[in-house]
Motif scaffolding. Structure first.
Motif, PDB file in Angstrom:
ATOM      1  N   SER A  87       8.173  19.422  -6.250  1.00 37.85           N
ATOM      2  CA  SER A  87       7.341  18.319  -6.723  1.00 37.85           C
ATOM      3  C   SER A  87       7.983  16.963  -6.428  1.00 37.85           C
ATOM      4  N   PHE A  88       9.287  16.869  -6.627  1.00 36.74           N
ATOM      5  CA  PHE A  88      10.002  15.620  -6.348  1.00 36.74           C
ATOM      6  C   PHE A  88       9.932  15.271  -4.864  1.00 36.74           C
ATOM      7  N   LEU A  89      10.147  16.261  -4.020  1.00 40.19           N
ATOM      8  CA  LEU A  89      10.097  16.018  -2.581  1.00 40.19           C
ATOM      9  C   LEU A  89       8.681  15.656  -2.125  1.00 40.19           C
ATOM     10  N   ALA A  90       7.664  16.234  -2.744  1.00 37.29           N
ATOM     11  CA  ALA A  90       6.290  15.880  -2.411  1.00 37.29           C
ATOM     12  C   ALA A  90       5.995  14.430  -2.777  1.00 37.29           C
ATOM     13  N   ALA A  91       6.499  13.977  -3.933  1.00 33.29           N
ATOM     14  CA  ALA A  91       6.317  12.579  -4.316  1.00 33.29           C
ATOM     15  C   ALA A  91       6.988  11.651  -3.307  1.00 33.29           C
ATOM     16  N   ALA A  92       8.182  12.012  -2.871  1.00 32.10           N
ATOM     17  CA  ALA A  92       8.866  11.199  -1.862  1.00 32.10           C
ATOM     18  C   ALA A  92       8.088  11.184  -0.548  1.00 32.10           C
ATOM     19  N   THR A  93       7.488  12.301  -0.190  1.00 28.22           N
ATOM     20  CA  THR A  93       6.697  12.371   1.041  1.00 28.22           C
ATOM     21  C   THR A  93       5.492  11.448   0.977  1.00 28.22           C
ATOM     22  N   ILE A  94       4.757  11.489  -0.128  1.00 32.34           N
ATOM     23  CA  ILE A  94       3.568  10.638  -0.278  1.00 32.34           C
ATOM     24  C   ILE A  94       3.969   9.162  -0.322  1.00 32.34           C
ATOM     25  N   TYR A  95       5.091   8.866  -0.952  1.00 35.38           N
ATOM     26  CA  TYR A  95       5.571   7.484  -1.001  1.00 35.38           C
ATOM     27  C   TYR A  95       5.842   6.966   0.415  1.00 35.38           C
ATOM     28  N   CYS A  96       6.479   7.780   1.234  1.00 38.94           N
ATOM     29  CA  CYS A  96       6.770   7.353   2.604  1.00 38.94           C
ATOM     30  C   CYS A  96       5.495   7.204   3.435  1.00 38.94           C
ATOM     31  N   LEU A  97       4.540   8.097   3.229  1.00 44.07           N
ATOM     32  CA  LEU A  97       3.303   8.051   4.010  1.00 44.07           C
ATOM     33  C   LEU A  97       2.458   6.827   3.672  1.00 44.07           C
ATOM     34  N   PHE A  98       2.425   6.443   2.405  1.00 43.87           N
ATOM     35  CA  PHE A  98       1.537   5.363   1.968  1.00 43.87           C
ATOM     36  C   PHE A  98       2.293   4.088   1.586  1.00 43.87           C
ATOM     37  N   TYR A  99       3.548   4.005   1.966  1.00 45.20           N
ATOM     38  CA  TYR A  99       4.354   2.857   1.564  1.00 45.20           C
ATOM     39  C   TYR A  99       3.754   1.540   2.051  1.00 45.20           C
ATOM     40  N   SER A 100       3.232   1.511   3.258  1.00 45.98           N
ATOM     41  CA  SER A 100       2.743   0.259   3.840  1.00 45.98           C
ATOM     42  C   SER A 100       1.509  -0.293   3.129  1.00 45.98           C
ATOM     43  N   ILE A 101       0.789   0.538   2.375  1.00 46.39           N
ATOM     44  CA  ILE A 101      -0.411   0.038   1.688  1.00 46.39           C
ATOM     45  C   ILE A 101      -0.279   0.093   0.171  1.00 46.39           C
ATOM     46  N   ILE A 102       0.890   0.460  -0.334  1.00 45.27           N
ATOM     47  CA  ILE A 102       1.096   0.394  -1.783  1.00 45.27           C
ATOM     48  C   ILE A 102       1.175  -1.066  -2.184  1.00 45.27           C
ATOM     49  N   GLU A 103       0.339  -1.447  -3.110  1.00 45.29           N
ATOM     50  CA  GLU A 103       0.216  -2.852  -3.484  1.00 45.29           C
ATOM     51  C   GLU A 103       1.337  -3.269  -4.437  1.00 45.29           C
ATOM     52  N   PHE A 104       1.861  -4.446  -4.190  1.00 50.51           N
ATOM     53  CA  PHE A 104       2.886  -5.029  -5.043  1.00 50.51           C
ATOM     54  C   PHE A 104       2.271  -6.148  -5.873  1.00 50.51           C
ATOM     55  N   SER A 105       2.754  -6.316  -7.072  1.00 48.43           N
ATOM     56  CA  SER A 105       2.304  -7.414  -7.939  1.00 48.43           C
ATOM     57  C   SER A 105       3.477  -8.355  -8.145  1.00 48.43           C
ATOM     58  N   GLY A 106       3.441  -9.503  -7.483  1.00 47.44           N
ATOM     59  CA  GLY A 106       4.551 -10.446  -7.564  1.00 47.44           C
ATOM     60  C   GLY A 106       5.806  -9.899  -6.947  1.00 47.44           C
ATOM     61  N   GLY A 107       5.663  -9.035  -5.949  1.00 46.00           N
ATOM     62  CA  GLY A 107       6.833  -8.457  -5.297  1.00 46.00           C
ATOM     63  C   GLY A 107       7.423  -7.281  -6.026  1.00 46.00           C
ATOM     64  N   HIS A 108       6.747  -6.797  -7.074  1.00 52.59           N
ATOM     65  CA  HIS A 108       7.268  -5.687  -7.863  1.00 52.59           C
ATOM     66  C   HIS A 108       6.226  -4.567  -7.948  1.00 52.59           C
ATOM     67  N   LEU A 109       6.714  -3.349  -8.006  1.00 47.72           N
ATOM     68  CA  LEU A 109       5.833  -2.211  -8.239  1.00 47.72           C
ATOM     69  C   LEU A 109       5.492  -2.158  -9.721  1.00 47.72           C
ATOM     70  N   THR A 110       4.238  -1.980 -10.049  1.00 51.11           N
ATOM     71  CA  THR A 110       3.800  -2.065 -11.449  1.00 51.11           C
ATOM     72  C   THR A 110       3.271  -0.731 -11.937  1.00 51.11           C
ATOM     73  N   VAL A 111       3.401  -0.548 -13.243  1.00 48.10           N
ATOM     74  CA  VAL A 111       2.959   0.680 -13.892  1.00 48.10           C
ATOM     75  C   VAL A 111       1.586   0.506 -14.516  1.00 48.10           C
ATOM     76  N   THR A 112       1.319  -0.656 -15.070  1.00 47.73           N
ATOM     77  CA  THR A 112       0.037  -0.950 -15.707  1.00 47.73           C
ATOM     78  C   THR A 112      -0.570  -2.194 -15.069  1.00 47.73           C
ATOM     79  N   GLY A 113      -1.863  -2.379 -15.320  1.00 49.96           N
ATOM     80  CA  GLY A 113      -2.534  -3.547 -14.781  1.00 49.96           C
ATOM     81  C   GLY A 113      -3.418  -3.210 -13.595  1.00 49.96           C
ATOM     82  N   PRO A 114      -4.118  -4.226 -13.051  1.00 50.53           N
ATOM     83  CA  PRO A 114      -5.070  -3.980 -11.954  1.00 50.53           C
ATOM     84  C   PRO A 114      -4.410  -3.528 -10.654  1.00 50.53           C
ATOM     85  N   LEU A 115      -3.154  -3.863 -10.440  1.00 50.00           N
ATOM     86  CA  LEU A 115      -2.450  -3.481  -9.219  1.00 50.00           C
ATOM     87  C   LEU A 115      -1.447  -2.345  -9.449  1.00 50.00           C
TER      88      LEU A 115
END
Length: 341
Positions: free
Chosen positions: A124-152
């Motif tokens: 499961s951990f390795l799968a999460a790392a795989t998806i993170y690498c695949l979609f890293y370029s389109i993961i949205e940042f909020s103020g330059g930070h990865l967010t847990v809550t909120g619209p982004l």
């Protein structure tokens, strides 16, 4: 020159000898039951989570490319592929709660529990790392930070979070119920004494079960139902930059870990009590019962010669004159010659 050539040749020869030995040792290790089951849980969980988390990424990041139905299909058929991959090796649990229930109900040894869970967590951990690498370029940042809550917020790609319309304890009960339904139906699907899925269709039926649970009961908490599905990706997001907030958001992180254990155990108990205990045992075949009786009756050594045996093809008269006299059967308490029984 001759000595140096001999040394080189001996070195090459030793390498050629040691290489097959290392391969043989590796093959011997891979054939061990615990190793095979560990690798089976690892690979099946990895496959399930790649398909599942990828479908969530499409819903969170892709807009029209994803939907909640797509998430249900991704996880459902991801489970199907996982069962096909490891079903005949480890049972393809892919879920620590299901492994716990099987151990608690005596269906497998407790010594296998840490092996299964470790394989599931790593996959499961390795799968999460795989998806993170695949979609890293389109993961949205909020103020330059990865967010847990909120619209982004993007942490929900990897783990479940309690929505605003629910409370902590309602979410806990929801996870208990959903996981209980999962275990209850899994026992029904695989119970050979009841009405199981047809041979070869179990993986597909289990995948459909996941889809049905998702479309009917998945809105409240995201139907984690699985500590192996939720906790390792949450740890990954903590390491990858989302920070400690992944554990602090509404104090939800422990619910997908604890509630599935309770729900799966209750679901298994309910099935065994209300369904499994009411299934009639199959009647024993006559030949099997006779074999059992043969094993139970003592066999004595021959003390007198056997009487002549008439061939099966010899014609026998059935006239009253030639009819043999009826011999009384000795009581069961007396020793009986097995060959005459």
């Amino acid at each position: 020159m001759d000595q140096s050539d001999r040394k080189r040749r001996s070195t090459r020869g030793s390498k050629m000898v040691s290489s097959p030995t290392a391969i043989t040792r590796m093959q011997a290790i891979m054939q061990k039951e615990m190793v095979r089951e560990f690798l089976a849980e690892f690979m099946s969980t990895y496959v399930m989570m790649v398909f599942g988390l990828g479908s969530v990424a499409h819903m969170v990041l892709g807009g029209k490319f994803g939907s909640f139905l797509g998430v249900n299909l991704g996880f459902g058929f991801g489970v199907t592929m996982g069962v096909h991959m490891a079903g005949n090796i480890s049972g393809a649990h892919m879920n620590a709660a299901l492994t716990f229930t099987n151990c608690a109900l005596g269906r497998m040894s407790w010594k296998k529990f840490p092996v299964y869970v470790l394989g599931q967590f790593l996959g499961s951990f390795l799968a999460a790392a795989t998806i993170y690498c695949l979609f890293y370029s389109i993961i949205e940042f909020s103020g330059g930070h990865l967010t847990v809550t909120g619209p982004l917020a993007t942490a929900s790609i990897f783990a479940t979070y309690l929505p605003d319309h629910s409370t902590l304890w309602r979410g806990f009960l929801d996870e208990v119920l959903v996981t209980g339904m999962l275990q209850l139906c899994l026992f029904a699907i695989t119970d050979k004494e009841n009405n199981p899925a047809l041979q070869g269709t179990q993986a597909l039926v289990i995948g459909i079960l996941i889809i049905v649970i998702g479309v009917s009961l998945g809105m409240n908490t995201g139907y984690a139902m699985n500590p192996s599905r939720d906790l390792p990706p949450r740890f990954f997001t903590y390491i990858a930059g989302w920070g400690v907030q992944v554990f602090r958001a509404r104090d939800w992180w422990w619910v997908p870990v604890v509630a599935p254990f309770l729900g799966a155990y209750l679901g298994g108990i309910i099935y065994l009590v209300f369904i499994g205990s009411t299934i009639a045992r199959r009647p024993q075949i006559l030949e099997d019962s006779m074999m059992y009786e043969d094993r139970r009756i003592p066999v004595l050594s021959k003390t007198m010669p056997n009487p002549p045996v008439t061939s099966s093809i010899t014609p026998v008269s059935v006239s009253p004159i030639n009819r043999p006299s009826v011999r009384t059967v000795p009581p069961l308490s007396d020793p009986i010659h097995l060959e005459h029984f």
